[in-house]
Structures are given as C-alpha cells and as structure tokens.
Scaffold this motif. Structure first.
Motif, PDB file in Angstrom:
ATOM      1  N   ALA A 113       3.341  16.739  12.422  1.00 25.42           N
ATOM      2  CA  ALA A 113       3.802  17.285  11.110  1.00 25.42           C
ATOM      3  C   ALA A 113       2.849  17.213  10.033  1.00 25.42           C
ATOM      4  CB  ALA A 113       5.180  16.377  10.728  1.00 25.42           C
ATOM      5  N   ALA A 114       2.878  18.012   9.125  1.00 22.78           N
ATOM      6  CA  ALA A 114       1.865  18.022   8.083  1.00 22.78           C
ATOM      7  C   ALA A 114       2.457  18.616   6.634  1.00 22.78           C
ATOM      8  CB  ALA A 114       0.635  18.898   8.421  1.00 22.78           C
ATOM      9  N   LEU A 115       2.045  18.252   5.843  1.00 19.01           N
ATOM     10  CA  LEU A 115       2.491  18.373   4.249  1.00 19.01           C
ATOM     11  C   LEU A 115       1.446  18.075   3.248  1.00 19.01           C
ATOM     12  CD1 LEU A 115       5.196  19.932   3.382  1.00 19.01           C
ATOM     13  CD2 LEU A 115       5.772  17.542   2.422  1.00 19.01           C
TER      14      LEU A 115
ATOM     15  N   GLN B 147       0.933  13.648  10.630  1.00 18.85           N
ATOM     16  CA  GLN B 147       0.981  12.691  11.584  1.00 18.85           C
ATOM     17  C   GLN B 147       1.297  13.195  12.865  1.00 18.85           C
ATOM     18  OE1 GLN B 147       4.532  11.252   9.456  1.00 18.85           O
ATOM     19  NE2 GLN B 147       5.768  11.939  11.322  1.00 18.85           N
TER      20      GLN B 147
ATOM     21  N   ARG C 122       1.117   7.702  -3.325  1.00 20.84           N
ATOM     22  CA  ARG C 122       0.212   7.299  -4.144  1.00 20.84           C
ATOM     23  C   ARG C 122       0.002   7.673  -5.340  1.00 20.84           C
ATOM     24  NH1 ARG C 122      -4.095   7.627  -0.464  1.00 20.84           N
ATOM     25  NH2 ARG C 122      -4.468   9.634  -1.576  1.00 20.84           N
TER      26      ARG C 122
ATOM     27  N   GLY D  95      -1.510  15.200   3.877  1.00 23.37           N
ATOM     28  CA  GLY D  95      -1.200  14.375   4.739  1.00 23.37           C
ATOM     29  C   GLY D  95      -0.482  15.125   6.352  1.00 23.37           C
TER      30      GLY D  95
ATOM     31  N   PHE E  56       0.663   5.415   0.578  1.00 25.01           N
ATOM     32  CA  PHE E  56      -0.096   6.512   1.024  1.00 25.01           C
ATOM     33  C   PHE E  56       0.277   7.863   0.903  1.00 25.01           C
ATOM     34  CE2 PHE E  56      -1.299   2.811   3.573  1.00 25.01           C
ATOM     35  CZ  PHE E  56      -2.515   2.986   3.872  1.00 25.01           C
ATOM     36  N   ALA E  57      -0.753   8.971   0.900  1.00 23.60           N
ATOM     37  CA  ALA E  57      -0.631  10.209   0.788  1.00 23.60           C
ATOM     38  C   ALA E  57       0.121  10.397  -0.775  1.00 23.60           C
ATOM     39  CB  ALA E  57       0.092  10.784   1.880  1.00 23.60           C
TER      40      ALA E  57
ATOM     41  N   PHE F 203       4.934   5.295   3.487  1.00 27.82           N
ATOM     42  CA  PHE F 203       4.254   6.621   3.755  1.00 27.82           C
ATOM     43  C   PHE F 203       5.401   7.633   3.366  1.00 27.82           C
ATOM     44  CE2 PHE F 203       2.646   3.540   6.553  1.00 27.82           C
ATOM     45  CZ  PHE F 203       1.154   3.615   6.543  1.00 27.82           C
TER      46      PHE F 203
ATOM     47  N   PHE G  78      13.597  18.635   9.593  1.00 26.94           N
ATOM     48  CA  PHE G  78      14.230  17.678  10.151  1.00 26.94           C
ATOM     49  C   PHE G  78      15.278  17.832  11.340  1.00 26.94           C
ATOM     50  CE2 PHE G  78      12.442  14.300   6.914  1.00 26.94           C
ATOM     51  CZ  PHE G  78      11.979  13.617   7.946  1.00 26.94           C
TER      52      PHE G  78
ATOM     53  N   TYR H 111      13.618   7.696  12.093  1.00 23.14           N
ATOM     54  CA  TYR H 111      14.291   8.584  10.927  1.00 23.14           C
ATOM     55  C   TYR H 111      15.651   8.576  10.951  1.00 23.14           C
ATOM     56  CZ  TYR H 111       9.558  10.597   9.721  1.00 23.14           C
ATOM     57  OH  TYR H 111       8.365  10.588   9.521  1.00 23.14           O
TER      58      TYR H 111
ATOM     59  N   LEU I 163       8.657   6.294   5.633  1.00 22.45           N
ATOM     60  CA  LEU I 163       8.091   5.322   6.623  1.00 22.45           C
ATOM     61  C   LEU I 163       7.719   4.049   6.014  1.00 22.45           C
ATOM     62  CD1 LEU I 163       6.349   7.755   9.086  1.00 22.45           C
ATOM     63  CD2 LEU I 163       8.587   6.606   9.512  1.00 22.45           C
TER      64      LEU I 163
ATOM     65  N   LEU J 208       0.218   3.288  13.459  1.00 19.69           N
ATOM     66  CA  LEU J 208       1.338   2.270  13.449  1.00 19.69           C
ATOM     67  C   LEU J 208       1.811   2.075  14.886  1.00 19.69           C
ATOM     68  CD1 LEU J 208       3.412   3.249  10.358  1.00 19.69           C
ATOM     69  CD2 LEU J 208       1.647   2.015  10.507  1.00 19.69           C
TER      70      LEU J 208
ATOM     71  N   LYS K 257       0.900  -1.087   0.008  1.00 12.82           N
ATOM     72  CA  LYS K 257      -0.087  -0.105   0.039  1.00 12.82           C
ATOM     73  C   LYS K 257       0.701   1.294  -0.154  1.00 12.82           C
ATOM     74  CE  LYS K 257      -4.122  -2.075   1.979  1.00 12.82           C
ATOM     75  NZ  LYS K 257      -5.133  -1.849   3.312  1.00 12.82           N
TER      76      LYS K 257
ATOM     77  N   ASP L 103      -4.512  10.661   6.074  1.00 14.39           N
ATOM     78  CA  ASP L 103      -4.419  11.137   4.677  1.00 14.39           C
ATOM     79  C   ASP L 103      -5.777  11.673   4.396  1.00 14.39           C
ATOM     80  OD1 ASP L 103      -4.378  11.177   1.709  1.00 14.39           O
ATOM     81  OD2 ASP L 103      -3.728   9.229   1.640  1.00 14.39           O
TER      82      ASP L 103
ATOM     83  N   PRO M 236       7.723  11.072   3.879  1.00 13.81           N
ATOM     84  CA  PRO M 236       8.169  11.778   5.011  1.00 13.81           C
ATOM     85  C   PRO M 236       7.407  13.048   5.215  1.00 13.81           C
ATOM     86  CG  PRO M 236       9.857  11.976   3.127  1.00 13.81           C
ATOM     87  CD  PRO M 236       8.715  11.080   2.553  1.00 13.81           C
ATOM     88  N   VAL M 237       6.939  13.336   6.343  1.00 16.30           N
ATOM     89  CA  VAL M 237       6.379  14.810   6.392  1.00 16.30           C
ATOM     90  C   VAL M 237       6.882  15.580   7.488  1.00 16.30           C
ATOM     91  CG1 VAL M 237       3.996  15.548   7.239  1.00 16.30           C
ATOM     92  CG2 VAL M 237       4.223  13.589   6.022  1.00 16.30           C
TER      93      VAL M 237
ATOM     94  N   ALA N 214       5.656   0.353   6.903  1.00 15.14           N
ATOM     95  CA  ALA N 214       5.199  -0.678   8.172  1.00 15.14           C
ATOM     96  C   ALA N 214       5.069  -2.030   7.623  1.00 15.14           C
ATOM     97  CB  ALA N 214       3.929  -0.038   8.571  1.00 15.14           C
TER      98      ALA N 214
END
Lengths: 76, 219
Positions: free
Chosen positions: B123-125, B130, A11, B128, A7-8, A70, B102, B147, A47, B206, A5, B197, A72-73, A49
């Motif tokens: 964090a956001a972008l 988290q 995808r 999406g 994500f974000a 996923f 980072f 990371y 990331l 997770l 899968k 998302d 990186p954010v 999983a």
C-alpha cells in the motif's frame, strides 16, 4: 521517559516527529497518544508499535519504552 | 517460475511495477484483476499504461504491455467480482494485493486465508508505503490482525495525493517478495511489516503477531 514517534503524515499532523513523555506510572498506548496529542481522538486504522513490535491500544508501556504511530495506508 | 501462477489485484500504481517485473522475470501465468479503465490522471504513476490506452480497461491495456515485454507468458483475467471464497478452487500460487481500499483488502485477505494462499500486500499514499507477506498458514498473522474492520474506507491516492515513484519503490519490493515466495528462497516479510517514509527516507520493520481474536484467521 517514554519516547513517542510519529511517522509519515502523522508527523505533519502532530507537528513533530518525536517527543518525550515523562510518566510516573505505566500508561496504555491509547493514553500515550492522548497525552502526546492534547487528547485528540485516536484515528481509526492507525498502526501502533511498542519497541518495534505491532501493538494494540491497550498495551501498557512504561519509562524506557518507545511507542510509534503510523498512519493508515490503503492506496495503490 | 515458468510454471507458477500469480494473481495481481489492481493494475494501478503498485500493480504496474509488480506486473511488469513479474512478466519480465518470466512468471509463467499472470492473472490480472481490475475493473477500472485507464484515465489520463492515472499516468502520473501507473506506468504500465500510456496515453494511447486511455479509455481501455486496465487489464487489456496492461496485457498489451506485458505481452510485448514477454510474449512467452500466459495472461488471463478475473471477470467476476472477488469474494471471500473465490480462491478455493483455483491454483493460484501467490496473490499480490495492489488494491486501493480497505474493503477490497479485507476480502482479498479472507480469500487467501480460506484457501491457504500466500498474500503479498502493498500500500502507498502521499510519501509513505508499506509491504508485508502473509503466508496464510495457521500459525501466522493475517492482514485482518492488523486492522479493525470498521466502515472507514481509507484515503485514495487520487484524493490524498501520492509521490509518483513511491509506488515504484513499494511495488518493486512486492515483486521481490513474490519471487522469493515462489522460489522458496530467503526470508520473506512474513510476520513483519516493512514501512517506508520517503520524505524522511526512513525504513522501519515491525514484528507482527497473530491476533487470537481475529475473526478471519483465528479458530
């Protein structure tokens, strides 16, 4: 089959949210990425999983597992 | 909560809702850290600032709003650059990471681990975001377990774009987790990473593991 899968934004980059990989033997998460993404290099800080648990790229997965990627954010 | 002290690092998209909700909720002392000034382009998502405050330091701009929202709380600033040891002699109860790169996130994480201070990271972008809580206890994972520390700075909201209310969603969850940690109630996102998302409206949680080779939190 391994369920893969994305994500974000991954995808959008990969062009699909989910694919099924037919595997004959266990693969590392990095190998799953390579097979699913036409050998594109694994992005830094991505990331990963396995079955909803954080994983590194060396973990081995087999048929029946779900591997999720996923982007990186860091923004705020 | 009126005796608690919370440090908010970054008064941008995430820091705006975090600061406003924590001020409104009555957290006694908010410490603000940001060296940027308010720019017109920030106002699409950084709702603690407005057009009358363009050019002001974000800390000053935010203080005006927060103090108007709740005049009974104390607000102070961090004036020096943060380092890996800057929390050791402080009495901060929780650190909220609302920064945007980072390098800063790694320094904040190391400072929290060294001082044993809980860290609520968001964090956001683009579409999406988290959130995770790192308790900074010896048994729990830290941000650095997730990371690798290479030279990649990550993408900024100003370059990659960001959905304006997304930072409201993620920042509000950070504020929820701060209040839970301060009050010692519920099950914070400790050892878990919540991923959102917005485009597909999917949430994922997770389970995280401590990295035994982590250069920051492992022995």
């Amino acid at each position: 089959m391994i369920t893969v899968k994305f994500f974000a934004s991954l995808r959008e980059q990969v062009g699909k949210g989910e694919i099924q990989l037919d595997v004959a033997e266990p693969l590392s998460v990095a190998q799953v990425w390579a097979q699913a993404c036409d050998n594109a290099p694994l992005p830094s800080h991505i990331l990963m999983a396995v079955n909803m648990e954080y994983s590194d790229q060396n973990r081995l997965v087999d048929a029946g597992d779900e591997v999720a990627f996923f982007p990186p954010v860091t923004g705020g | 909560m009126d005796e608690k002290k919370v440090l908010i690092i970054g008064l941008g998209g995430l820091g705006s809702p975090v600061a406003m909700y924590l001020a409104a909720a009555g957290v006694g002392h908010l410490v603000l850290a940001d060296f940027d000034r308010v720019d017109l382009s920030n106002l699409q998502r950084q709702i603690v600032h407005d057009t009358t405050q363009i050019g002001q330091y974000k800390t000053i701009s935010a203080q005006t709003k927060l103090q108007a929202l709740n005049p009974d709380i104390e607000i102070s600033f961090i004036k020096d650059m943060i380092s890996e040891d800057f929390l050791i002699e402080d009495d901060i109860d929780v650190v909220v990471d609302c920064s945007d790169n980072f390098a800063t996130r790694f320094i904040i994480n190391a400072a929290c681990v060294h001082a044993g201070t809980p860290l609520v990271s968001g964090a956001a972008l683009r579409w999406g975001g988290q959130v995770a809580v790192f308790s900074s206890s010896p048994q729990s994972p830290c941000y650095r377990c997730l990371y690798s520390d290479n030279e990649d700075e990550g993408e900024a909201c100003s370059d990659a774009g960001i959905l304006a209310p997304l930072v409201g969603v993620i920042g509000s969850i950070q504020a929820v987790e701060v209040i839970k940690v301060l009050c010692g109630i519920g099950n914070p996102l400790s050892g878990r990473l919540l991923l959102f998302d917005a485009l597909s409206m999917q949430w994922r949680t997770l389970k995280l593991h401590k990295d035994p080779t982590c250069p920051i939190c492992s022995n």
